[in-house]
Enzyme design. Sequence first.
Site, PDB file in Angstrom:
ATOM      1  N   HIS A   7     -12.454  -7.492  -6.961  1.00 30.32           N
ATOM      2  CA  HIS A   7     -11.945  -6.259  -6.340  1.00 30.32           C
ATOM      3  C   HIS A   7     -11.074  -5.497  -7.341  1.00 30.32           C
ATOM      4  O   HIS A   7     -10.297  -6.108  -8.079  1.00 30.32           O
ATOM      5  CB  HIS A   7     -11.131  -6.671  -5.100  1.00 30.32           C
ATOM      6  CG  HIS A   7     -10.555  -5.572  -4.292  1.00 30.32           C
ATOM      7  ND1 HIS A   7     -11.107  -4.316  -4.199  1.00 30.32           N
ATOM      8  CD2 HIS A   7      -9.445  -5.546  -3.504  1.00 30.32           C
ATOM      9  CE1 HIS A   7     -10.358  -3.574  -3.384  1.00 30.32           C
ATOM     10  NE2 HIS A   7      -9.348  -4.294  -2.962  1.00 30.32           N
TER      11      HIS A   7
ATOM     12  N   GLU B   9      -8.681  -3.135  -6.686  1.00 29.76           N
ATOM     13  CA  GLU B   9      -7.324  -2.705  -6.308  1.00 29.76           C
ATOM     14  C   GLU B   9      -6.279  -3.435  -7.151  1.00 29.76           C
ATOM     15  O   GLU B   9      -6.409  -4.632  -7.441  1.00 29.76           O
ATOM     16  CB  GLU B   9      -7.086  -2.938  -4.802  1.00 29.76           C
ATOM     17  CG  GLU B   9      -5.915  -2.125  -4.293  1.00 29.76           C
ATOM     18  CD  GLU B   9      -5.858  -2.017  -2.763  1.00 29.76           C
ATOM     19  OE1 GLU B   9      -6.659  -2.669  -2.062  1.00 29.76           O
ATOM     20  OE2 GLU B   9      -4.992  -1.257  -2.277  1.00 29.76           O
TER      21      GLU B   9
ATOM     22  N   TYR C  63      -3.120  -8.220   9.514  1.00 28.94           N
ATOM     23  CA  TYR C  63      -3.824  -7.834   8.296  1.00 28.94           C
ATOM     24  C   TYR C  63      -5.186  -7.213   8.647  1.00 28.94           C
ATOM     25  O   TYR C  63      -5.550  -6.149   8.167  1.00 28.94           O
ATOM     26  CB  TYR C  63      -3.981  -9.108   7.459  1.00 28.94           C
ATOM     27  CG  TYR C  63      -4.581  -8.969   6.099  1.00 28.94           C
ATOM     28  CD1 TYR C  63      -3.778  -8.946   4.968  1.00 28.94           C
ATOM     29  CD2 TYR C  63      -5.955  -8.925   5.920  1.00 28.94           C
ATOM     30  CE1 TYR C  63      -4.333  -8.869   3.697  1.00 28.94           C
ATOM     31  CE2 TYR C  63      -6.514  -8.839   4.662  1.00 28.94           C
ATOM     32  CZ  TYR C  63      -5.695  -8.820   3.556  1.00 28.94           C
ATOM     33  OH  TYR C  63      -6.260  -8.744   2.311  1.00 28.94           O
TER      34      TYR C  63
ATOM     35  N   HIS D  57     -12.656  -4.575   1.456  1.00 27.97           N
ATOM     36  CA  HIS D  57     -12.450  -3.320   2.145  1.00 27.97           C
ATOM     37  C   HIS D  57     -12.599  -2.093   1.260  1.00 27.97           C
ATOM     38  O   HIS D  57     -12.338  -0.972   1.712  1.00 27.97           O
ATOM     39  CB  HIS D  57     -11.061  -3.334   2.810  1.00 27.97           C
ATOM     40  CG  HIS D  57      -9.921  -3.313   1.808  1.00 27.97           C
ATOM     41  ND1 HIS D  57      -8.907  -2.393   1.912  1.00 27.97           N
ATOM     42  CD2 HIS D  57      -9.655  -4.011   0.699  1.00 27.97           C
ATOM     43  CE1 HIS D  57      -8.041  -2.565   0.926  1.00 27.97           C
ATOM     44  NE2 HIS D  57      -8.473  -3.545   0.190  1.00 27.97           N
TER      45      HIS D  57
ATOM     46  N   HIS E 228      -4.852 -13.111  -0.646  1.00 28.31           N
ATOM     47  CA  HIS E 228      -3.475 -12.990  -0.143  1.00 28.31           C
ATOM     48  C   HIS E 228      -3.203 -14.144   0.813  1.00 28.31           C
ATOM     49  O   HIS E 228      -4.025 -14.448   1.687  1.00 28.31           O
ATOM     50  CB  HIS E 228      -3.264 -11.692   0.649  1.00 28.31           C
ATOM     51  CG  HIS E 228      -3.314 -10.457  -0.177  1.00 28.31           C
ATOM     52  ND1 HIS E 228      -2.360 -10.123  -1.117  1.00 28.31           N
ATOM     53  CD2 HIS E 228      -4.210  -9.438  -0.192  1.00 28.31           C
ATOM     54  CE1 HIS E 228      -2.671  -8.967  -1.666  1.00 28.31           C
ATOM     55  NE2 HIS E 228      -3.795  -8.529  -1.139  1.00 28.31           N
TER      56      HIS E 228
ATOM     57  N   ASP F 220      -3.450  -4.778  -6.921  1.00 26.20           N
ATOM     58  CA  ASP F 220      -2.751  -6.025  -6.578  1.00 26.20           C
ATOM     59  C   ASP F 220      -3.557  -7.246  -7.028  1.00 26.20           C
ATOM     60  O   ASP F 220      -3.023  -8.353  -7.092  1.00 26.20           O
ATOM     61  CB  ASP F 220      -2.389  -6.105  -5.083  1.00 26.20           C
ATOM     62  CG  ASP F 220      -3.540  -5.795  -4.151  1.00 26.20           C
ATOM     63  OD1 ASP F 220      -4.475  -5.088  -4.560  1.00 26.20           O
ATOM     64  OD2 ASP F 220      -3.507  -6.252  -2.996  1.00 26.20           O
TER      65      ASP F 220
ATOM     66  N   ASP G 194      -9.883  -9.988  -0.518  1.00 25.21           N
ATOM     67  CA  ASP G 194      -9.003  -9.548   0.574  1.00 25.21           C
ATOM     68  C   ASP G 194      -9.419 -10.086   1.954  1.00 25.21           C
ATOM     69  O   ASP G 194      -8.570 -10.244   2.841  1.00 25.21           O
ATOM     70  CB  ASP G 194      -8.978  -8.017   0.652  1.00 25.21           C
ATOM     71  CG  ASP G 194      -7.991  -7.419  -0.344  1.00 25.21           C
ATOM     72  OD1 ASP G 194      -6.949  -8.042  -0.599  1.00 25.21           O
ATOM     73  OD2 ASP G 194      -8.268  -6.321  -0.849  1.00 25.21           O
TER      74      ASP G 194
ATOM     75  N   HIS H 224       0.854  -1.195   0.000  1.00 23.99           N
ATOM     76  CA  HIS H 224       0.000   0.000   0.000  1.00 23.99           C
ATOM     77  C   HIS H 224       0.885   1.239   0.000  1.00 23.99           C
ATOM     78  O   HIS H 224       0.821   2.058   0.926  1.00 23.99           O
ATOM     79  CB  HIS H 224      -0.917   0.036   1.237  1.00 23.99           C
ATOM     80  CG  HIS H 224      -2.116  -0.859   1.112  1.00 23.99           C
ATOM     81  ND1 HIS H 224      -2.833  -1.273   2.196  1.00 23.99           N
ATOM     82  CD2 HIS H 224      -2.727  -1.395   0.042  1.00 23.99           C
ATOM     83  CE1 HIS H 224      -3.836  -2.048   1.793  1.00 23.99           C
ATOM     84  NE2 HIS H 224      -3.784  -2.132   0.493  1.00 23.99           N
TER      85      HIS H 224
HETATM   86 FE1  FEO Z   1      -7.542  -4.406  -1.531  1.00 21.94          FE
HETATM   87 FE2  FEO Z   1      -5.236  -6.877  -1.710  1.00 21.94          FE
HETATM   88  O1  FEO Z   1      -6.182  -5.377  -2.294  1.00 21.94           O
END
Ligand code: FEO
Length: 396
Positions: A80, A82, A193, A146, A226, A84, A165, A24
């Site tokens: 999602h 984001e 996390y 999130h 993850h 990643d 996530d 991040h």
């Molecule tokens: Fe919200 Fe692992 O990205």
Amino acid sequence: MKAVKIIDGLYWVGAVDYDVRLFHGFHLTTPRGTTYNAYLIIDDRIALVDTVYGPFAGEMIEKIREVIDPKKIDYVIANHVETDHSGAIKDILKYCPRAKVFCTQRGQEGLFKHYFENWNFQTVKTGETLSLGKKTLQFFEAPYLHWPDSMFTYIQEDAVLLPNDAFGQHYGTSERFDDEVPEYVLMSEAQKYYANILTPFSVLVAKKLQEIKEMNLPIKIIAPSHGIIWRKNPQKIITAYQQWANGQNDGSVLVIYDSMWKSTESIARQILEGILSENIPVKLIRSAVTDRCEVVKDILTARALVIGSSTVNRGVLPSVSSILDELEGLRFRNKVGTAFGSYGWSGEGPGLIAERMKKAGLEIIAEPLKIKWVPDEPELKASYQFGQKIGQLLKK
Ligand code: FEO
């Protein structure tokens, strides 16, 4: 590393990022690296659930190729936006440009605003399904778990939840499953996390968990985006999330401080002893030499925070200020605390700390303790008694 079969027709085709230490941007520390988990579902029709961070696109495509020709992918499920997880969408869609991209409405808006491509989008809402042949995917919107766009995908026939996530950990290892790694490392990374990423959304997490519980969905495997896949005991992480989301604590106290010339440190040590004398579990943390994200992890399960700093420039030392920033942003539930510190002339530090703790939603249970210059014997005794008082208050 090769594609990993999870069950018949479901493969991990993600990537392990062994080297990343700051996530991040520079906000989150990841001393164990992380993984970007993408999942390939093989049935009459082929679906890829999530992708990986852009620089790892080649690794993901190689793994997909071990299982199937990437041109055969019919659907890409984007749980999602984001980067990643969506970073390699553009790469995979070069192989299967007609594949439908399933996501929430906010997911579509977010993906467009990241990649500026009008892909073959299909937006979905909670409860909608997609049949792949023998397997059926069911979608659940999970706003703010999130990001606003987040959703979960569930494989009905296999009782596998792919929640992106949620339930993840930044744990970069060649092992893929919870029965292959030390449990204390796994749970510690999962807690870190949650604490650093999901705490502000705890009310929504609790609500979503309740919603899933009420649906009576069998869950045999949780495969997050993850880290490690939960197959031995998925209920373990669900229970932990329920506890964290509801603000349950272990009754412990954290004495978090920083000190210029050891005066605040001597006060902190006396407070620690005073709390210990009341048989309350307590941990001393010097914020300037401790990973801030680890402190945040410990805060998640603590009952009380006693935060101290020398007064500097009418404020507090930077490492203490940074913990207070986290408290204000993350807004932990059900915490109490107070403040302390040494000062030379103006002495605003402890008052400012208490004010900011209050602003972050903590209940201040004792008037902050401030001591001028170096604490003498009676002042050290008063610091000890301050700790004792905190311990007694926590027993009530
Ligand atoms: Fe919200 Fe692992 O990205």
